[in-house]
Design a protein around this motif. Structure first.
Motif, PDB file in Angstrom:
ATOM      1  N   GLY A  53       0.814  -1.209   0.000  1.00  0.00           N
ATOM      2  CA  GLY A  53       0.000   0.000   0.000  1.00  0.00           C
ATOM      3  C   GLY A  53       0.845   1.255   0.000  1.00  0.00           C
ATOM      4  N   ALA A  54       1.905   1.258   0.799  1.00  0.00           N
ATOM      5  CA  ALA A  54       2.805   2.415   0.832  1.00  0.00           C
ATOM      6  C   ALA A  54       3.495   2.597  -0.514  1.00  0.00           C
ATOM      7  CB  ALA A  54       3.837   2.242   1.946  1.00  0.00           C
ATOM      8  N   LEU A  55       3.906   1.501  -1.132  1.00  0.00           N
ATOM      9  CA  LEU A  55       4.538   1.579  -2.449  1.00  0.00           C
ATOM     10  C   LEU A  55       3.548   2.088  -3.493  1.00  0.00           C
ATOM     11  CD1 LEU A  55       7.016   1.084  -4.218  1.00  0.00           C
ATOM     12  CD2 LEU A  55       6.235  -1.287  -4.480  1.00  0.00           C
ATOM     13  N   ALA A  56       2.314   1.570  -3.461  1.00  0.00           N
ATOM     14  CA  ALA A  56       1.291   2.011  -4.417  1.00  0.00           C
ATOM     15  C   ALA A  56       0.996   3.503  -4.244  1.00  0.00           C
ATOM     16  CB  ALA A  56       0.017   1.191  -4.241  1.00  0.00           C
ATOM     17  N   LEU A  57       0.916   3.951  -2.995  1.00  0.00           N
ATOM     18  CA  LEU A  57       0.648   5.370  -2.758  1.00  0.00           C
ATOM     19  C   LEU A  57       1.813   6.253  -3.195  1.00  0.00           C
ATOM     20  CD1 LEU A  57      -1.171   5.194   0.677  1.00  0.00           C
ATOM     21  CD2 LEU A  57      -2.174   5.812  -1.528  1.00  0.00           C
ATOM     22  N   SER A  58       3.031   5.744  -3.101  1.00  0.00           N
ATOM     23  CA  SER A  58       4.179   6.539  -3.544  1.00  0.00           C
ATOM     24  C   SER A  58       4.240   6.623  -5.068  1.00  0.00           C
ATOM     25  CB  SER A  58       5.477   5.967  -2.988  1.00  0.00           C
ATOM     26  OG  SER A  58       5.788   4.734  -3.600  1.00  0.00           O
ATOM     27  N   ILE A  59       3.738   5.595  -5.761  1.00  0.00           N
ATOM     28  CA  ILE A  59       3.728   5.592  -7.225  1.00  0.00           C
ATOM     29  C   ILE A  59       2.568   6.434  -7.759  1.00  0.00           C
ATOM     30  CG2 ILE A  59       3.369   4.124  -9.255  1.00  0.00           C
ATOM     31  CD1 ILE A  59       4.781   1.875  -7.686  1.00  0.00           C
ATOM     32  N   MET A  60       1.441   6.395  -7.055  1.00  0.00           N
ATOM     33  CA  MET A  60       0.232   7.101  -7.494  1.00  0.00           C
ATOM     34  C   MET A  60       0.492   8.604  -7.583  1.00  0.00           C
ATOM     35  SD  MET A  60      -3.007   6.630  -8.246  1.00  0.00           S
ATOM     36  CE  MET A  60      -3.827   5.255  -7.518  1.00  0.00           C
ATOM     37  N   TYR A  86      -6.068 -15.887  -0.631  1.00  0.00           N
ATOM     38  CA  TYR A  86      -5.259 -15.313  -1.699  1.00  0.00           C
ATOM     39  C   TYR A  86      -5.718 -13.891  -2.017  1.00  0.00           C
ATOM     40  CZ  TYR A  86      -9.322 -16.583  -4.471  1.00  0.00           C
ATOM     41  OH  TYR A  86     -10.593 -16.706  -4.946  1.00  0.00           O
ATOM     42  N   ASP A  87      -6.846 -13.461  -1.485  1.00  0.00           N
ATOM     43  CA  ASP A  87      -7.403 -12.143  -1.786  1.00  0.00           C
ATOM     44  C   ASP A  87      -6.490 -10.973  -1.419  1.00  0.00           C
ATOM     45  OD1 ASP A  87      -9.838 -12.815  -3.049  1.00  0.00           O
ATOM     46  OD2 ASP A  87     -10.689 -13.355  -1.110  1.00  0.00           O
ATOM     47  N   PRO A  88      -5.816 -10.976  -0.263  1.00  0.00           N
ATOM     48  CA  PRO A  88      -4.964  -9.819   0.010  1.00  0.00           C
ATOM     49  C   PRO A  88      -3.837  -9.657  -0.991  1.00  0.00           C
ATOM     50  CG  PRO A  88      -4.836 -11.419   1.814  1.00  0.00           C
ATOM     51  CD  PRO A  88      -5.852 -11.905   0.841  1.00  0.00           C
ATOM     52  N   LEU A  89      -3.288 -10.756  -1.457  1.00  0.00           N
ATOM     53  CA  LEU A  89      -2.202 -10.665  -2.431  1.00  0.00           C
ATOM     54  C   LEU A  89      -2.719 -10.103  -3.747  1.00  0.00           C
ATOM     55  CD1 LEU A  89       0.820 -11.275  -2.791  1.00  0.00           C
ATOM     56  CD2 LEU A  89       0.142 -13.458  -3.779  1.00  0.00           C
ATOM     57  N   ILE A  90      -3.879 -10.568  -4.203  1.00  0.00           N
ATOM     58  CA  ILE A  90      -4.436 -10.066  -5.459  1.00  0.00           C
ATOM     59  C   ILE A  90      -4.841  -8.601  -5.305  1.00  0.00           C
ATOM     60  CG2 ILE A  90      -6.812 -10.832  -5.110  1.00  0.00           C
ATOM     61  CD1 ILE A  90      -5.099 -11.130  -8.428  1.00  0.00           C
ATOM     62  N   ASN A  91      -5.372  -8.220  -4.136  1.00  0.00           N
ATOM     63  CA  ASN A  91      -5.719  -6.813  -3.898  1.00  0.00           C
ATOM     64  C   ASN A  91      -4.479  -5.935  -3.962  1.00  0.00           C
ATOM     65  OD1 ASN A  91      -8.401  -7.454  -3.533  1.00  0.00           O
ATOM     66  ND2 ASN A  91      -8.326  -7.349  -1.311  1.00  0.00           N
ATOM     67  N   ASP A  92      -3.407  -6.363  -3.301  1.00  0.00           N
ATOM     68  CA  ASP A  92      -2.180  -5.566  -3.289  1.00  0.00           C
ATOM     69  C   ASP A  92      -1.581  -5.443  -4.685  1.00  0.00           C
ATOM     70  OD1 ASP A  92      -2.434  -5.149  -0.584  1.00  0.00           O
ATOM     71  OD2 ASP A  92      -1.155  -6.842  -0.041  1.00  0.00           O
ATOM     72  N   MET A  93      -1.598  -6.531  -5.462  1.00  0.00           N
ATOM     73  CA  MET A  93      -1.094  -6.459  -6.830  1.00  0.00           C
ATOM     74  C   MET A  93      -1.959  -5.517  -7.663  1.00  0.00           C
ATOM     75  SD  MET A  93       0.443 -10.176  -7.872  1.00  0.00           S
ATOM     76  CE  MET A  93      -1.005 -11.157  -7.597  1.00  0.00           C
TER      77      MET A  93
END
Length: 183
Positions: A53-60, A86-93
């Motif tokens: 989530g932190a990585l996604a927010l830094s890219i966004m 497996y849902d958290p992994l797919i959500n994070d991806m």
């Protein structure tokens, strides 16, 4: 009643459950009891969710971060982030992929194309409906996909990239299904 058709996530277990597997394995090596193993798996997924989530927010892009942040904080997302699913992994991806897509949209060019392709190829075998998420690349501006040849329009390069992403995902799913046959 048992479902006679196997589900793809069960066959994609090689990487779909990796964080839980690693934390459980470490817990077993340390002699932890079952309840501790359960909490260790949830903690590993929560740590992965926070990091991704932190990585996604830094890219966004800056103006687009709040909606993604709010979605990541929804009760269902947080509940899944501490589960043995497996849902958290797919959500994070998907969060990472959408952040990269938004970055491409704002910058007007394909920025992290290789990473987007890899994430897309890993998402599809876990949950095949994520193929439709990959089709969002078709909404990117044509100028972001410069053609290496003058006679091929940029929109065809963009379509080829999207088809390649989808093809890699379907190919990986096919390999997984062939190497781990139905029982």
């Amino acid at each position: 009643v048992m479902d006679p058709l196997p589900h793809v996530p069960v066959y994609a277990r090689v990487y779909a459950y990796l964080p839980q597997l690693l934390s459980t394995w470490v817990g077993v090596l340390l002699g932890a009891n079952r309840m501790t193993l359960y909490f260790a798996g949830g903690a590993a997924m929560l740590a992965l969710h926070a990091g991704a989530g932190a990585l996604a927010l830094s890219i966004m892009p800056k103006g687009w971060r709040l909606p993604l942040y709010l979605v990541m904080l929804l009760p269902m997302a947080l509940q899944q982030a501490t589960s043995f699913s497996y849902d958290p992994l797919i959500n994070d991806m998907a969060f990472l992929w959408l952040a990269m897509l938004a970055r491409c949209w704002v910058d007007g060019r394909l920025v992290q194309g290789g990473w987007m392709m890899a994430l897309g190829a890993l998402m599809v075998p876990i949950k095949p409906p994520y193929l439709f998420l990959l089709m969002l690349t078709l909404l990117l501006p044509d100028s972001g996909f410069p053609s290496p040849w003058k006679k091929i329009p940029s929109r065809w390069v963009k379509a080829g990239y999207t088809i390649l992403c989808i093809g890699l995902g379907l190919g990986l799913m096919g390999v997984i299904l062939r190497t781990q046959p139905f029982h």
